[in-house]
Scaffold this motif. Structure first.
Motif, PDB file in Angstrom:
ATOM      1  N   CYS A  29       0.826  -1.211   0.000  1.00 43.42           N
ATOM      2  CA  CYS A  29       0.000   0.000   0.000  1.00 43.42           C
ATOM      3  C   CYS A  29       0.856   1.255   0.000  1.00 43.42           C
ATOM      4  O   CYS A  29       0.471   2.276  -0.576  1.00 43.42           O
ATOM      5  CB  CYS A  29      -0.935  -0.013   1.205  1.00 43.42           C
ATOM      6  SG  CYS A  29      -2.230  -1.269   1.090  1.00 43.42           S
ATOM      7  N   THR A 115      -5.621  13.813  -0.978  1.00 42.32           N
ATOM      8  CA  THR A 115      -6.930  13.389  -1.456  1.00 42.32           C
ATOM      9  C   THR A 115      -7.974  14.475  -1.232  1.00 42.32           C
ATOM     10  O   THR A 115      -8.772  14.786  -2.126  1.00 42.32           O
ATOM     11  CB  THR A 115      -7.366  12.095  -0.742  1.00 42.32           C
ATOM     12  OG1 THR A 115      -6.365  11.094  -0.955  1.00 42.32           O
ATOM     13  CG2 THR A 115      -8.691  11.595  -1.283  1.00 42.32           C
ATOM     14  N   VAL A 204      -3.848   2.775 -11.168  1.00 41.64           N
ATOM     15  CA  VAL A 204      -4.044   4.023 -10.426  1.00 41.64           C
ATOM     16  C   VAL A 204      -3.889   5.230 -11.345  1.00 41.64           C
ATOM     17  O   VAL A 204      -4.688   6.177 -11.294  1.00 41.64           O
ATOM     18  CB  VAL A 204      -3.064   4.102  -9.239  1.00 41.64           C
ATOM     19  CG1 VAL A 204      -3.180   5.455  -8.543  1.00 41.64           C
ATOM     20  CG2 VAL A 204      -3.339   2.981  -8.245  1.00 41.64           C
ATOM     21  N   ILE A 207      -6.966   5.611 -13.495  1.00 39.33           N
ATOM     22  CA  ILE A 207      -8.085   6.200 -12.750  1.00 39.33           C
ATOM     23  C   ILE A 207      -7.891   7.704 -12.598  1.00 39.33           C
ATOM     24  O   ILE A 207      -8.841   8.486 -12.751  1.00 39.33           O
ATOM     25  CB  ILE A 207      -8.218   5.513 -11.378  1.00 39.33           C
ATOM     26  CG1 ILE A 207      -8.633   4.049 -11.552  1.00 39.33           C
ATOM     27  CG2 ILE A 207      -9.225   6.245 -10.495  1.00 39.33           C
ATOM     28  CD1 ILE A 207      -8.639   3.253 -10.261  1.00 39.33           C
ATOM     29  N   GLN A 208      -6.676   8.127 -12.312  1.00 38.49           N
ATOM     30  CA  GLN A 208      -6.409   9.555 -12.148  1.00 38.49           C
ATOM     31  C   GLN A 208      -6.681  10.329 -13.432  1.00 38.49           C
ATOM     32  O   GLN A 208      -7.250  11.427 -13.403  1.00 38.49           O
ATOM     33  CB  GLN A 208      -4.957   9.753 -11.705  1.00 38.49           C
ATOM     34  CG  GLN A 208      -4.667   9.252 -10.301  1.00 38.49           C
ATOM     35  CD  GLN A 208      -3.187   9.235  -9.978  1.00 38.49           C
ATOM     36  OE1 GLN A 208      -2.351   9.454 -10.858  1.00 38.49           O
ATOM     37  NE2 GLN A 208      -2.848   8.951  -8.732  1.00 38.49           N
ATOM     38  N   TRP A 215     -10.824   9.940  -6.926  1.00 39.01           N
ATOM     39  CA  TRP A 215     -10.733   8.482  -6.859  1.00 39.01           C
ATOM     40  C   TRP A 215      -9.290   8.016  -7.001  1.00 39.01           C
ATOM     41  O   TRP A 215      -8.866   7.048  -6.359  1.00 39.01           O
ATOM     42  CB  TRP A 215     -11.589   7.847  -7.954  1.00 39.01           C
ATOM     43  CG  TRP A 215     -13.043   7.842  -7.643  1.00 39.01           C
ATOM     44  CD1 TRP A 215     -14.006   8.648  -8.182  1.00 39.01           C
ATOM     45  CD2 TRP A 215     -13.711   7.003  -6.699  1.00 39.01           C
ATOM     46  NE1 TRP A 215     -15.233   8.367  -7.638  1.00 39.01           N
ATOM     47  CE2 TRP A 215     -15.085   7.358  -6.728  1.00 39.01           C
ATOM     48  CE3 TRP A 215     -13.291   5.996  -5.834  1.00 39.01           C
ATOM     49  CZ2 TRP A 215     -16.034   6.732  -5.918  1.00 39.01           C
ATOM     50  CZ3 TRP A 215     -14.230   5.365  -5.027  1.00 39.01           C
ATOM     51  CH2 TRP A 215     -15.578   5.738  -5.074  1.00 39.01           C
ATOM     52  N   GLY A 218      -7.899   8.727  -3.696  1.00 38.19           N
ATOM     53  CA  GLY A 218      -8.697   8.143  -2.617  1.00 38.19           C
ATOM     54  C   GLY A 218      -8.491   6.649  -2.462  1.00 38.19           C
ATOM     55  O   GLY A 218      -8.443   6.129  -1.339  1.00 38.19           O
ATOM     56  N   ILE A 219      -8.353   5.934  -3.572  1.00 34.44           N
ATOM     57  CA  ILE A 219      -8.167   4.480  -3.500  1.00 34.44           C
ATOM     58  C   ILE A 219      -6.866   4.118  -2.783  1.00 34.44           C
ATOM     59  O   ILE A 219      -6.869   3.287  -1.862  1.00 34.44           O
ATOM     60  CB  ILE A 219      -8.236   3.863  -4.909  1.00 34.44           C
ATOM     61  CG1 ILE A 219      -9.668   3.972  -5.452  1.00 34.44           C
ATOM     62  CG2 ILE A 219      -7.767   2.410  -4.890  1.00 34.44           C
ATOM     63  CD1 ILE A 219      -9.819   3.488  -6.875  1.00 34.44           C
ATOM     64  N   PRO A 220      -5.707   4.705  -3.146  1.00 35.91           N
ATOM     65  CA  PRO A 220      -4.490   4.408  -2.371  1.00 35.91           C
ATOM     66  C   PRO A 220      -4.597   4.829  -0.912  1.00 35.91           C
ATOM     67  O   PRO A 220      -4.039   4.170  -0.028  1.00 35.91           O
ATOM     68  CB  PRO A 220      -3.401   5.205  -3.100  1.00 35.91           C
ATOM     69  CG  PRO A 220      -3.925   5.412  -4.472  1.00 35.91           C
ATOM     70  CD  PRO A 220      -5.405   5.547  -4.320  1.00 35.91           C
ATOM     71  N   THR A 221      -5.314   5.933  -0.645  1.00 32.97           N
ATOM     72  CA  THR A 221      -5.468   6.386   0.731  1.00 32.97           C
ATOM     73  C   THR A 221      -6.261   5.376   1.553  1.00 32.97           C
ATOM     74  O   THR A 221      -5.892   5.047   2.688  1.00 32.97           O
ATOM     75  CB  THR A 221      -6.169   7.755   0.766  1.00 32.97           C
ATOM     76  OG1 THR A 221      -5.392   8.702   0.030  1.00 32.97           O
ATOM     77  CG2 THR A 221      -6.331   8.249   2.192  1.00 32.97           C
ATOM     78  N   MET A 222      -7.356   4.874   0.991  1.00 31.96           N
ATOM     79  CA  MET A 222      -8.144   3.863   1.697  1.00 31.96           C
ATOM     80  C   MET A 222      -7.354   2.568   1.868  1.00 31.96           C
ATOM     81  O   MET A 222      -7.438   1.902   2.912  1.00 31.96           O
ATOM     82  CB  MET A 222      -9.452   3.610   0.940  1.00 31.96           C
ATOM     83  CG  MET A 222     -10.434   4.772   1.006  1.00 31.96           C
ATOM     84  SD  MET A 222     -12.016   4.413   0.215  1.00 31.96           S
ATOM     85  CE  MET A 222     -11.536   4.443  -1.524  1.00 31.96           C
ATOM     86  N   ALA A 223      -6.581   2.210   0.848  1.00 29.00           N
ATOM     87  CA  ALA A 223      -5.755   1.005   0.954  1.00 29.00           C
ATOM     88  C   ALA A 223      -4.710   1.159   2.054  1.00 29.00           C
ATOM     89  O   ALA A 223      -4.440   0.218   2.814  1.00 29.00           O
ATOM     90  CB  ALA A 223      -5.078   0.721  -0.385  1.00 29.00           C
TER      91      ALA A 223
END
Length: 296
Positions: A29, A115, A204, A207-208, A215, A218-223
């Motif tokens: 992560c 984020t 990633v 998505i960016q 997103w 946000g996805i790496p942050t949640m991971a």
């Protein structure tokens, strides 16, 4: 580093491959977050914050340089004072935890701040108008960016030098049965690291560029948040070794002693030189280096 239980006896019951998922998740992560943003950072700075290309490149260079220097501090603190588990945990939290947030002001940690700044329009300049000159990010918006990048660099400084060493700590190198397990750990470690980097620079970044930076960050942050929880949950299973001192400290001590004794004559018998087997035990697994007449 030395591992002891409450009675002072050496304890080898913890560790092993059962701890690997918790350790690998943290490393994967971290790479997902840092590489996923760092690879496409120039696009974020120029498109979202409307930075000139030269200023954006300079910011990226400064961030990369700082992220390369902070591991020296993280390694020193882990070896000399806190231990690897706590340095990894604190560094991961620096990446993640929100310290303060309001609509117009953001004082966050690491990836969370990035984020939020990508989601809230107040934290970045308005979109460009084709008929007008693009408005660049103001001082406050740039301050949020630089502060979050600094925290991300500090977090990386605690994670990068400690994760692989902490994973190796889970195996007893003096046990012949566990030597092959250590090699397997390194193989899986670099596989997971490479796989996470591959996902970061493909999924990633896609998505960016195509869905949005909210997103994409946000996805790496949640991971990263989930990996912190997983890493802490594994605490009872880890072999946590006591700090045995940093090699940087020993290096400085040797340099100072060599300078003070620069005018003394070399003894004829190396056995007369100062040695401390008890002090060297924690950093010498396969014996000591032989004295040589070269490189004086």
């Amino acid at each position: 580093m030395i591992e002891k239980n409450g009675s002072g006896h050496v304890e080898r019951t913890k560790g092993g491959f059962i701890t690997m998922p918790f350790i690998f998740s943290n490393e994967a992560c971290e790479k997902l977050a840092v590489v996923g943003f760092g690879t496409n950072m120039i696009s974020y700075l120029t498109r979202e914050l409307h930075m000139p290309i030269t200023k954006a490149a300079n910011t990226l260079t400064n961030f990369g340089g700082t992220s390369s220097l902070t591991p020296l501090l993280g390694a020193f603190l882990a070896d000399a004072y806190a231990g690897r588990f706590w340095i990894i945990t604190v560094a991961s939290v620096i990446y993640q935890i929100v310290e303060s947030l309001s609509l117009n002001k953001c004082i966050l940690a690491g990836m969370t701040c990035l984020t939020i700044s990508a989601v809230l329009p107040q934290l970045r300049p308005p979109p460009c108008n084709p008929n007008l000159v693009c408005q660049q990010a103001n001082t406050g918006q740039l301050g949020i960016l630089y502060f979050s990048l600094l925290l991300a660099a500090v977090g990386a400084g605690g994670i990068r030098p400690c994760v692989v060493a902490f994973g190796a700590d889970q195996f007893n190198e003096t046990d012949p049965k566990q030597k092959t397990k250590t090699w397997k750990f390194f193989n899986w470690y670099y596989f997971c690291m490479g796989a996470s980097i591959l996902v970061a620079v493909t999924v990633v970044v896609y998505i960016q560029d195509n869905i949005g930076w909210g997103w994409g960050l946000g996805i790496p942050t949640m991971a990263m948040f989930l990996s912190i929880i997983a890493f802490i949950i594994g605490y009872p299973m880890y072999r946590n070794l006591d700090p045995a001192g940093s090699p940087f400290t020993r290096l400085v001590q040797v340099c100072v002693a060599a300078f003070k004794k620069r005018n003394l004559h070399m003894v004829s018998d190396p056995k007369l030189l100062y040695e401390n087997r008890e002090l060297d035990a924690s950093i010498s697994v396969a014996g000591k280096l032989l004295h040589t007449e070269h490189m004086k």
